[in-house]
Motif scaffolding. Structure first.
Motif, PDB file in Angstrom:
ATOM      1  N   VAL A   1      12.471 -27.260   1.081  1.00  0.00           N
ATOM      2  CA  VAL A   1      13.302 -27.953   2.065  1.00  0.00           C
ATOM      3  C   VAL A   1      13.905 -26.914   2.988  1.00  0.00           C
ATOM      4  CG1 VAL A   1      13.849 -29.962   0.640  1.00  0.00           C
ATOM      5  CG2 VAL A   1      15.290 -27.934   0.506  1.00  0.00           C
ATOM      6  N   GLN A   2      14.236 -27.339   4.198  1.00  0.00           N
ATOM      7  CA  GLN A   2      14.804 -26.371   5.118  1.00  0.00           C
ATOM      8  C   GLN A   2      15.612 -27.046   6.216  1.00  0.00           C
ATOM      9  OE1 GLN A   2      11.880 -24.377   7.850  1.00  0.00           O
ATOM     10  NE2 GLN A   2      10.362 -25.388   6.535  1.00  0.00           N
ATOM     11  N   ILE A   3      16.499 -26.249   6.772  1.00  0.00           N
ATOM     12  CA  ILE A   3      17.161 -26.582   8.024  1.00  0.00           C
ATOM     13  C   ILE A   3      16.482 -25.694   9.053  1.00  0.00           C
ATOM     14  CG2 ILE A   3      19.321 -26.554   9.311  1.00  0.00           C
ATOM     15  CD1 ILE A   3      20.781 -26.812   6.637  1.00  0.00           C
ATOM     16  N   GLU A   4      15.792 -26.303   9.980  1.00  0.00           N
ATOM     17  CA  GLU A   4      14.883 -25.571  10.843  1.00  0.00           C
ATOM     18  C   GLU A   4      15.548 -24.359  11.498  1.00  0.00           C
ATOM     19  OE1 GLU A   4      11.725 -26.438  14.486  1.00  0.00           O
ATOM     20  OE2 GLU A   4      12.809 -28.091  13.527  1.00  0.00           O
ATOM     21  N   GLY A   5      14.913 -23.211  11.253  1.00  0.00           N
ATOM     22  CA  GLY A   5      15.379 -21.980  11.872  1.00  0.00           C
ATOM     23  C   GLY A   5      16.616 -21.373  11.255  1.00  0.00           C
ATOM     24  N   LYS A   6      17.152 -21.993  10.194  1.00  0.00           N
ATOM     25  CA  LYS A   6      18.419 -21.507   9.642  1.00  0.00           C
ATOM     26  C   LYS A   6      18.389 -21.300   8.128  1.00  0.00           C
ATOM     27  CE  LYS A   6      21.198 -23.600  13.287  1.00  0.00           C
ATOM     28  NZ  LYS A   6      22.293 -24.543  13.638  1.00  0.00           N
ATOM     29  N   LEU A   7      17.686 -22.173   7.407  1.00  0.00           N
ATOM     30  CA  LEU A   7      17.730 -22.101   5.944  1.00  0.00           C
ATOM     31  C   LEU A   7      16.441 -22.650   5.367  1.00  0.00           C
ATOM     32  CD1 LEU A   7      19.461 -21.612   3.326  1.00  0.00           C
ATOM     33  CD2 LEU A   7      20.137 -24.014   3.511  1.00  0.00           C
ATOM     34  N   PHE A   8      15.916 -21.965   4.354  1.00  0.00           N
ATOM     35  CA  PHE A   8      14.715 -22.412   3.650  1.00  0.00           C
ATOM     36  C   PHE A   8      14.922 -22.158   2.170  1.00  0.00           C
ATOM     37  CE2 PHE A   8      10.765 -21.213   1.533  1.00  0.00           C
ATOM     38  CZ  PHE A   8       9.942 -22.288   1.808  1.00  0.00           C
ATOM     39  N   ILE A   9      14.643 -23.161   1.341  1.00  0.00           N
ATOM     40  CA  ILE A   9      14.676 -22.957  -0.109  1.00  0.00           C
ATOM     41  C   ILE A   9      13.412 -23.547  -0.727  1.00  0.00           C
ATOM     42  CG2 ILE A   9      17.199 -22.981  -0.134  1.00  0.00           C
ATOM     43  CD1 ILE A   9      17.107 -25.699  -1.434  1.00  0.00           C
ATOM     44  N   SER A  10      12.926 -22.882  -1.753  1.00  0.00           N
ATOM     45  CA  SER A  10      11.706 -23.342  -2.420  1.00  0.00           C
ATOM     46  C   SER A  10      11.686 -22.805  -3.846  1.00  0.00           C
ATOM     47  CB  SER A  10      10.468 -22.850  -1.658  1.00  0.00           C
ATOM     48  OG  SER A  10       9.275 -23.360  -2.229  1.00  0.00           O
ATOM     49  N   ASP A  11      10.997 -23.527  -4.726  1.00  0.00           N
ATOM     50  CA  ASP A  11      10.921 -23.102  -6.121  1.00  0.00           C
ATOM     51  C   ASP A  11       9.716 -23.733  -6.787  1.00  0.00           C
ATOM     52  OD1 ASP A  11      11.683 -25.711  -7.638  1.00  0.00           O
ATOM     53  OD2 ASP A  11      13.277 -25.496  -6.149  1.00  0.00           O
ATOM     54  N   ASN A  12       9.450 -23.330  -8.018  1.00  0.00           N
ATOM     55  CA  ASN A  12       8.431 -23.974  -8.849  1.00  0.00           C
ATOM     56  C   ASN A  12       9.036 -24.270 -10.228  1.00  0.00           C
ATOM     57  OD1 ASN A  12       8.598 -21.361  -9.832  1.00  0.00           O
ATOM     58  ND2 ASN A  12       6.399 -21.133 -10.187  1.00  0.00           N
ATOM     59  N   LEU A  13      10.212 -24.908 -10.207  1.00  0.00           N
ATOM     60  CA  LEU A  13      11.028 -25.044 -11.411  1.00  0.00           C
ATOM     61  C   LEU A  13      11.004 -26.416 -12.064  1.00  0.00           C
ATOM     62  CD1 LEU A  13      14.162 -23.121 -10.087  1.00  0.00           C
ATOM     63  CD2 LEU A  13      12.429 -22.263 -11.682  1.00  0.00           C
ATOM     64  N   SER A  14      10.494 -27.445 -11.389  1.00  0.00           N
ATOM     65  CA  SER A  14      10.535 -28.773 -11.986  1.00  0.00           C
ATOM     66  C   SER A  14       9.645 -28.828 -13.223  1.00  0.00           C
ATOM     67  CB  SER A  14      10.089 -29.829 -10.977  1.00  0.00           C
ATOM     68  OG  SER A  14       8.754 -29.591 -10.567  1.00  0.00           O
ATOM     69  N   PRO A  15      10.026 -29.592 -14.247  1.00  0.00           N
ATOM     70  CA  PRO A  15       9.280 -29.628 -15.513  1.00  0.00           C
ATOM     71  C   PRO A  15       7.812 -30.005 -15.355  1.00  0.00           C
ATOM     72  CG  PRO A  15      11.395 -30.711 -15.752  1.00  0.00           C
ATOM     73  CD  PRO A  15      11.227 -30.424 -14.293  1.00  0.00           C
ATOM     74  N   ASP A  16       7.498 -30.843 -14.372  1.00  0.00           N
ATOM     75  CA  ASP A  16       6.116 -31.277 -14.181  1.00  0.00           C
ATOM     76  C   ASP A  16       5.371 -30.428 -13.152  1.00  0.00           C
ATOM     77  OD1 ASP A  16       7.614 -32.092 -12.068  1.00  0.00           O
ATOM     78  OD2 ASP A  16       6.636 -34.041 -11.838  1.00  0.00           O
ATOM     79  N   ASP A  17       6.010 -29.368 -12.735  1.00  0.00           N
ATOM     80  CA  ASP A  17       5.395 -28.509 -11.733  1.00  0.00           C
ATOM     81  C   ASP A  17       4.517 -27.474 -12.424  1.00  0.00           C
ATOM     82  OD1 ASP A  17       4.680 -26.980  -9.600  1.00  0.00           O
ATOM     83  OD2 ASP A  17       6.704 -26.605  -8.875  1.00  0.00           O
ATOM     84  N   MET A  18       3.233 -27.649 -12.323  1.00  0.00           N
ATOM     85  CA  MET A  18       2.291 -26.743 -12.991  1.00  0.00           C
ATOM     86  C   MET A  18       1.710 -25.723 -12.013  1.00  0.00           C
ATOM     87  SD  MET A  18       2.570 -27.859 -15.983  1.00  0.00           S
ATOM     88  CE  MET A  18       1.294 -26.905 -16.792  1.00  0.00           C
ATOM     89  N   ARG A  19       2.326 -25.633 -10.839  1.00  0.00           N
ATOM     90  CA  ARG A  19       1.783 -24.701  -9.860  1.00  0.00           C
ATOM     91  C   ARG A  19       1.877 -23.263 -10.340  1.00  0.00           C
ATOM     92  NH1 ARG A  19       4.961 -24.599  -4.793  1.00  0.00           N
ATOM     93  NH2 ARG A  19       6.678 -24.969  -6.221  1.00  0.00           N
ATOM     94  N   LYS A  20       0.855 -22.518 -10.006  1.00  0.00           N
ATOM     95  CA  LYS A  20       0.945 -21.077 -10.157  1.00  0.00           C
ATOM     96  C   LYS A  20       1.705 -20.542  -8.940  1.00  0.00           C
ATOM     97  CE  LYS A  20      -3.458 -20.620 -12.613  1.00  0.00           C
ATOM     98  NZ  LYS A  20      -4.817 -20.032 -12.570  1.00  0.00           N
ATOM     99  N   PRO A  21       2.239 -19.338  -9.038  1.00  0.00           N
ATOM    100  CA  PRO A  21       2.884 -18.763  -7.852  1.00  0.00           C
ATOM    101  C   PRO A  21       1.928 -18.763  -6.670  1.00  0.00           C
ATOM    102  CG  PRO A  21       3.330 -17.437  -9.797  1.00  0.00           C
ATOM    103  CD  PRO A  21       2.304 -18.446 -10.212  1.00  0.00           C
ATOM    104  N   ARG A  22       2.461 -18.903  -5.468  1.00  0.00           N
ATOM    105  CA  ARG A  22       1.629 -18.997  -4.266  1.00  0.00           C
ATOM    106  C   ARG A  22       0.763 -17.759  -4.070  1.00  0.00           C
ATOM    107  NH1 ARG A  22       3.026 -23.112  -0.957  1.00  0.00           N
ATOM    108  NH2 ARG A  22       5.046 -24.117  -1.341  1.00  0.00           N
ATOM    109  N   VAL A  23       1.291 -16.610  -4.437  1.00  0.00           N
ATOM    110  CA  VAL A  23       0.528 -15.373  -4.307  1.00  0.00           C
ATOM    111  C   VAL A  23       0.709 -14.569  -5.581  1.00  0.00           C
ATOM    112  CG1 VAL A  23       0.727 -15.240  -1.801  1.00  0.00           C
ATOM    113  CG2 VAL A  23       2.499 -14.210  -3.226  1.00  0.00           C
ATOM    114  N   ASP A  24      -0.260 -13.728  -5.888  1.00  0.00           N
ATOM    115  CA  ASP A  24      -0.071 -12.831  -7.022  1.00  0.00           C
ATOM    116  C   ASP A  24       0.272 -11.425  -6.556  1.00  0.00           C
ATOM    117  OD1 ASP A  24      -2.507 -12.064  -6.032  1.00  0.00           O
ATOM    118  OD2 ASP A  24      -3.653 -12.582  -7.819  1.00  0.00           O
TER     119      ASP A  24
END
Length: 300
Positions: A19-42
């Motif tokens: 989620v973000q406020i355009e040009g001012k703030l961005f937050i992101s995570d992979n913390l939800s229990p059903d989130d099986m994503r690998k990190p975006r980059v290694d």
């Protein structure tokens, strides 16, 4: 000449996890229990430069990173603060890594109520970007993070910028509390009002960040601030313990090292990009500040 990639808010993804406020703030995570994503980059093949401040928190797994070419390892309950214009690179991230990032534009939150303390914290963070949180502090931090993310994700909430600043202030003051505990005498400093010299230092650092690729002479920055070079140097040394030339050289050398590590540009191109008259002068300048030539540094 291939310049270092400079990350701004347009580079961040827009997806269900961010989620973000355009040009001012961005937050992101992979913390939800059903989130099986690998990190975006290694890993990142070369450094990037940030046009905003960023905080990375690790809850699980590990991440090896470079901030201004210095190595740090994040594990559970560890984090880093990356200041605007810093050089940043991920060199390793484990598959089980869980964490979050908060990217904040310059000026979205500030120390306008206590510039003196802001300068002190900025200098500390430049040299000590990594920190460790207690389990209780991390738990509190993540509760605030989830509250912030929920508000920013709510399409019916109309005061996202205001609520974001309020939650980020909680982060800031918790961080300042930890800073006070680690730095004796800070309370006494905090009680004093900001001086003209500290204002000059703050303006000088901002000017260097904006101009160091083209300007390495103290007289340029002194003219910009409408003071004499001698006075500027004495002020910067009094406030920071380093001379004005030291700060300018630090930014130039960091950029040069990052470009040399990038390997997408020749040394001749880097020399021109950093506004050196010729390759010989660039090599002499680089060796004076690092002890080795640009060629040897690139081949390390």
């Amino acid at each position: 000449m291939t310049e270092l990639q400079k990350i701004d808010f347009n580079e961040f993804p827009k997806d269900d996890y961010s989620v973000q406020i355009e040009g001012k703030l961005f937050i992101s995570d992979n913390l939800s229990p059903d989130d099986m994503r690998k990190p975006r980059v290694d890993r990142m093949d070369s450094p990037i430069q940030l046009s905003m401040n960023a905080i990375i928190l690790c809850l699980q797994g590990e991440m090896d990173i470079k901030i201004n070419l210095q190595d740090y390892t994040l594990s559970a309950n560890n984090g880093v603060t990356i200041l605007v214009e810093s050089f940043f690179q991920i060199t390793r991230i484990t598959k089980d890594f869980k964490g979050c990032i908060i990217a904040i534009s310059k000026g979205f939150i500030n120390f306008s109520e206590d510039v003196r303390l802001g300068i002190s914290v900025q200098q500390h963070t430049m040299h000590h970007p990594a920190f460790k949180l207690s389990e209780d502090t991390m738990e509190e931090t993540m509760k605030i993070y989830y509250l912030l993310k929920a508000k920013l994700s709510d399409p019916t909430f109309n005061y996202k910028e205001q609520i974001a600043k309020a939650y980020l202030d909680i982060f800031k003051y918790n961080g300042l509390h930890a800073y006070h505990l680690q730095n004796s005498g800070t309370e006494e400093i905090k009680k004093k009002s900001i001086t003209r010299r500290e204002q000059i230092f703050s303006q000088f650092i901002q000017a260097v960040q904006e101009n160091y690729k083209q300007q390495r002479q103290v007289i340029f920055y002194a003219n910009l601030l409408c003071i004499t070079p001698k006075y500027l140097s004495s002020v910067i040394h009094e406030v920071s313990g380093k001379y004005a030339t030291d700060w300018i050289d630090q930014y130039v050398i960091l950029e040069a090292k990052a470009l040399l590590r990038n390997r997408h540009s020749t040394i001749k191109e880097i020399c021109a990009y950093l506004n050196f008259a010729n390759q010989s002068l660039f090599s002499k300048y680089f060796k004076q500040h690092t002890g080795i030539t640009p060629k040897k540094y690139r081949n390390l």
